[in-house]
Design a protein around this motif. Sequence first.
Motif, PDB file in Angstrom:
ATOM      1  N   ALA A 142      58.763 -45.952  16.355  1.00 53.50           N
ATOM      2  CA  ALA A 142      57.311 -45.717  16.311  1.00 53.50           C
ATOM      3  C   ALA A 142      56.552 -46.864  16.978  1.00 53.50           C
ATOM      4  O   ALA A 142      55.640 -46.637  17.774  1.00 53.50           O
ATOM      5  CB  ALA A 142      56.850 -45.529  14.866  1.00 53.50           C
ATOM      6  N   ARG A 146      54.411 -46.536  20.443  1.00 48.60           N
ATOM      7  CA  ARG A 146      52.973 -46.788  20.357  1.00 48.60           C
ATOM      8  C   ARG A 146      52.552 -47.996  21.176  1.00 48.60           C
ATOM      9  O   ARG A 146      51.633 -47.932  21.977  1.00 48.60           O
ATOM     10  CB  ARG A 146      52.566 -46.993  18.880  1.00 48.60           C
ATOM     11  N   ASN A 153      49.227 -41.552  18.702  1.00 51.81           N
ATOM     12  CA  ASN A 153      49.912 -41.182  17.460  1.00 51.81           C
ATOM     13  C   ASN A 153      50.297 -39.702  17.384  1.00 51.81           C
ATOM     14  O   ASN A 153      51.414 -39.393  16.952  1.00 51.81           O
ATOM     15  CB  ASN A 153      49.079 -41.590  16.248  1.00 51.81           C
ATOM     16  N   THR A 164      51.223 -37.326  11.745  1.00 51.40           N
ATOM     17  CA  THR A 164      50.472 -38.442  12.336  1.00 51.40           C
ATOM     18  C   THR A 164      50.313 -39.560  11.313  1.00 51.40           C
ATOM     19  O   THR A 164      50.390 -40.742  11.645  1.00 51.40           O
ATOM     20  CB  THR A 164      49.093 -37.957  12.827  1.00 51.40           C
ATOM     21  N   VAL A 167      53.367 -41.594  11.238  1.00 51.90           N
ATOM     22  CA  VAL A 167      53.412 -42.490  12.401  1.00 51.90           C
ATOM     23  C   VAL A 167      52.560 -43.722  12.128  1.00 51.90           C
ATOM     24  O   VAL A 167      52.979 -44.858  12.363  1.00 51.90           O
ATOM     25  CB  VAL A 167      52.913 -41.781  13.687  1.00 51.90           C
ATOM     26  N   GLU A 168      51.345 -43.504  11.612  1.00 52.99           N
ATOM     27  CA  GLU A 168      50.446 -44.620  11.312  1.00 52.99           C
ATOM     28  C   GLU A 168      51.086 -45.567  10.298  1.00 52.99           C
ATOM     29  O   GLU A 168      51.022 -46.788  10.443  1.00 52.99           O
ATOM     30  CB  GLU A 168      49.107 -44.101  10.788  1.00 52.99           C
ATOM     31  N   THR A 171      54.047 -47.477  12.039  1.00 61.14           N
ATOM     32  CA  THR A 171      53.605 -48.522  12.971  1.00 61.14           C
ATOM     33  C   THR A 171      52.943 -49.669  12.217  1.00 61.14           C
ATOM     34  O   THR A 171      53.147 -50.833  12.572  1.00 61.14           O
ATOM     35  CB  THR A 171      52.659 -47.976  14.058  1.00 61.14           C
TER      36      THR A 171
END
Length: 194
Positions: A142, A146, A153, A164, A167-168, A171
């Motif tokens: 990730a 990114r 994302n 999403t 993913v946030e 990261t």
Amino acid sequence: MDMALDTLSEIPDDALLVLFANGDAAAARALNLRLTPRVFAQAMRMLGNRAEAEDVAQDAMMRLWKIAPDWRQGEAKVTTWLYRVVANLCTDRLRRRPSVGIDAIPEPADDSASVADGMQDRARLDALYRALDTLPDRQRQAVTLRHIEGLANPEIAAIMDISTEAVESLTARGKRALAAALAGRREDLGYSDG
């Protein structure tokens, strides 16, 4: 009839793929020139080995050509599909690799102007890769997609087949872990607060 390559530069990837599926060789060349460097770069970052990255890039592009006749425009972005294929191919290769120490991986080539700058850049890259190697696989993927690939994302979520929000979270946790791993190295890596 083949279109000239310069007239194809504005055509979206999925439309070029459909043109290729209908026998347009110029569309295939344009799409290949557009996507292969990106695919190779992603594989190189994930594998750290030029020969393996070339193999993965070739395999991924071959898979794209094979699915071209069945491509349904508007359902997915070609790049999202391709990044996911590359990520999966690289993950498969990494799982089959014997465990190798970071010191056995060659330093990336550097075209910097001076030797001192090159040494500093290599030290920074080495520190970053060592820190990235400490992250769990999903966090590393990730963060790489990114912050190194520069993907958004939602596209990362599609590649990794997660939400999403996930993913946030990955990261954010990955960046915190990298910051902690590199916290005591600012001065040795040539960063100053002034």
